[in-house]
Design a protein around this motif. Sequence first.
Motif, short mmCIF file in Angstrom:
data_model
loop_
_atom_site.label_atom_id
_atom_site.label_comp_id
_atom_site.label_asym_id
_atom_site.label_seq_id
_atom_site.Cartn_x
_atom_site.Cartn_y
_atom_site.Cartn_z
N GLU A 291 0.22 7.24 -1.81
CA GLU A 291 -0.61 7.92 -2.81
C GLU A 291 -1.98 7.28 -2.95
O GLU A 291 -2.73 7.61 -3.87
CB GLU A 291 0.09 7.90 -4.18
CG GLU A 291 1.45 8.57 -4.22
CD GLU A 291 2.58 7.67 -3.72
OE1 GLU A 291 2.47 6.43 -3.81
OE2 GLU A 291 3.56 8.22 -3.21
N TRP B 4 -0.75 -2.14 -4.57
CA TRP B 4 -0.11 -2.88 -5.66
C TRP B 4 -0.05 -4.35 -5.32
O TRP B 4 0.36 -4.72 -4.21
CB TRP B 4 1.30 -2.35 -5.91
CG TRP B 4 1.29 -1.07 -6.68
CD1 TRP B 4 1.15 0.19 -6.19
CD2 TRP B 4 1.39 -0.94 -8.09
NE1 TRP B 4 1.17 1.10 -7.21
CE2 TRP B 4 1.32 0.43 -8.39
CE3 TRP B 4 1.55 -1.86 -9.13
CZ2 TRP B 4 1.40 0.92 -9.69
CZ3 TRP B 4 1.63 -1.37 -10.43
CH2 TRP B 4 1.55 0.00 -10.70
N HIS C 191 -3.69 -1.86 -8.31
CA HIS C 191 -2.80 -2.00 -9.46
C HIS C 191 -2.09 -3.34 -9.37
O HIS C 191 -1.98 -3.93 -8.30
CB HIS C 191 -1.77 -0.86 -9.47
CG HIS C 191 -2.42 0.48 -9.39
ND1 HIS C 191 -2.74 1.22 -10.50
CD2 HIS C 191 -2.85 1.21 -8.32
CE1 HIS C 191 -3.33 2.34 -10.12
NE2 HIS C 191 -3.41 2.36 -8.81
N TYR D 232 -8.28 2.42 -1.51
CA TYR D 232 -7.12 2.30 -2.40
C TYR D 232 -7.57 1.98 -3.83
O TYR D 232 -8.51 1.22 -4.03
CB TYR D 232 -6.20 1.17 -1.94
CG TYR D 232 -5.49 1.45 -0.65
CD1 TYR D 232 -4.29 2.15 -0.63
CD2 TYR D 232 -6.02 1.02 0.56
CE1 TYR D 232 -3.63 2.41 0.55
CE2 TYR D 232 -5.37 1.28 1.76
CZ TYR D 232 -4.17 1.97 1.75
OH TYR D 232 -3.53 2.23 2.93
N SER D 233 -6.86 2.56 -4.81
CA SER D 233 -7.00 2.08 -6.18
C SER D 233 -6.08 0.86 -6.27
O SER D 233 -5.05 0.80 -5.62
CB SER D 233 -6.60 3.17 -7.19
OG SER D 233 -5.24 3.55 -6.99
N ARG E 229 0.85 -1.19 0.00
CA ARG E 229 0.00 0.00 0.00
C ARG E 229 0.89 1.24 0.00
O ARG E 229 1.74 1.39 0.87
CB ARG E 229 -0.91 -0.02 1.21
CG ARG E 229 -1.96 -1.12 1.10
CD ARG E 229 -2.68 -1.36 2.42
NE ARG E 229 -3.34 -2.65 2.38
CZ ARG E 229 -2.74 -3.80 2.68
NH1 ARG E 229 -1.50 -3.83 3.04
NH2 ARG E 229 -3.41 -4.93 2.62
N GLU E 230 0.66 2.09 -0.98
CA GLU E 230 1.47 3.30 -1.15
C GLU E 230 0.75 4.49 -0.53
O GLU E 230 -0.48 4.52 -0.43
CB GLU E 230 1.70 3.55 -2.65
CG GLU E 230 2.27 2.37 -3.41
CD GLU E 230 3.70 2.04 -3.02
OE1 GLU E 230 4.45 2.96 -2.65
OE2 GLU E 230 4.06 0.85 -3.07
N GLN F 265 -9.42 -3.81 -0.88
CA GLN F 265 -8.58 -2.63 -1.03
C GLN F 265 -9.40 -1.42 -1.47
O GLN F 265 -9.15 -0.30 -1.00
CB GLN F 265 -7.43 -2.91 -2.01
CG GLN F 265 -6.48 -4.00 -1.56
CD GLN F 265 -5.93 -3.76 -0.18
OE1 GLN F 265 -5.44 -2.68 0.14
NE2 GLN F 265 -6.01 -4.78 0.67
N SER F 266 -10.36 -1.63 -2.34
CA SER F 266 -11.24 -0.54 -2.76
C SER F 266 -12.05 -0.01 -1.58
O SER F 266 -12.19 1.21 -1.42
CB SER F 266 -12.18 -1.00 -3.88
OG SER F 266 -11.44 -1.33 -5.04
N GLN G 195 -2.57 3.99 -3.44
CA GLN G 195 -2.54 2.86 -4.37
C GLN G 195 -2.17 1.58 -3.62
O GLN G 195 -1.29 1.58 -2.77
CB GLN G 195 -1.50 3.10 -5.46
CG GLN G 195 -1.79 4.30 -6.32
CD GLN G 195 -0.70 4.53 -7.35
OE1 GLN G 195 0.39 3.98 -7.27
NE2 GLN G 195 -1.00 5.36 -8.34
#
Length: 132
Positions: A61, A65, A100, A97-98, A58-59, A92-93, A63
């Motif tokens: 920003e 991944w 990827h 989070y988006s 988890r970033e 995650q959504s 996101q």
Amino acid sequence: MRKATINDYEMSVRISVQAFGMDEEDASVMESKTFADHTDMLMIVVNEETVGKLRISREEEGQAWIYGFSILPEYQGKGIGRQVLRQVIKEQSAAGYSVHLEVETKNEHALGLYESVGFKVVHTQDYYSYPC
């Protein structure tokens, strides 16, 4: 899915060797680093048997991944991967989070799976090596 523990190290190496075709020594090195970093390694379990793994990073920003998503070959094509991806996307959504995914672009079967759950290609990159 469940969070990996150090007891999952050998199985994680086995999955990398069988699912990605990696050399066992290279897989051991990679998994040592993975278990030491700050990503979440999850083991995929079906009927109390570990059949795959993935990492989620988890970033800041916003996101999330997915890396190293792999299912043992004898369990591929049974809908396990699709179910896992849908669950990860949902979780995650819901957490804001988006989602990827990093994937080997030469694996047509895997690409079909990712596209079937809604992933779209946004960037591709080839890697090259120089033999000594």
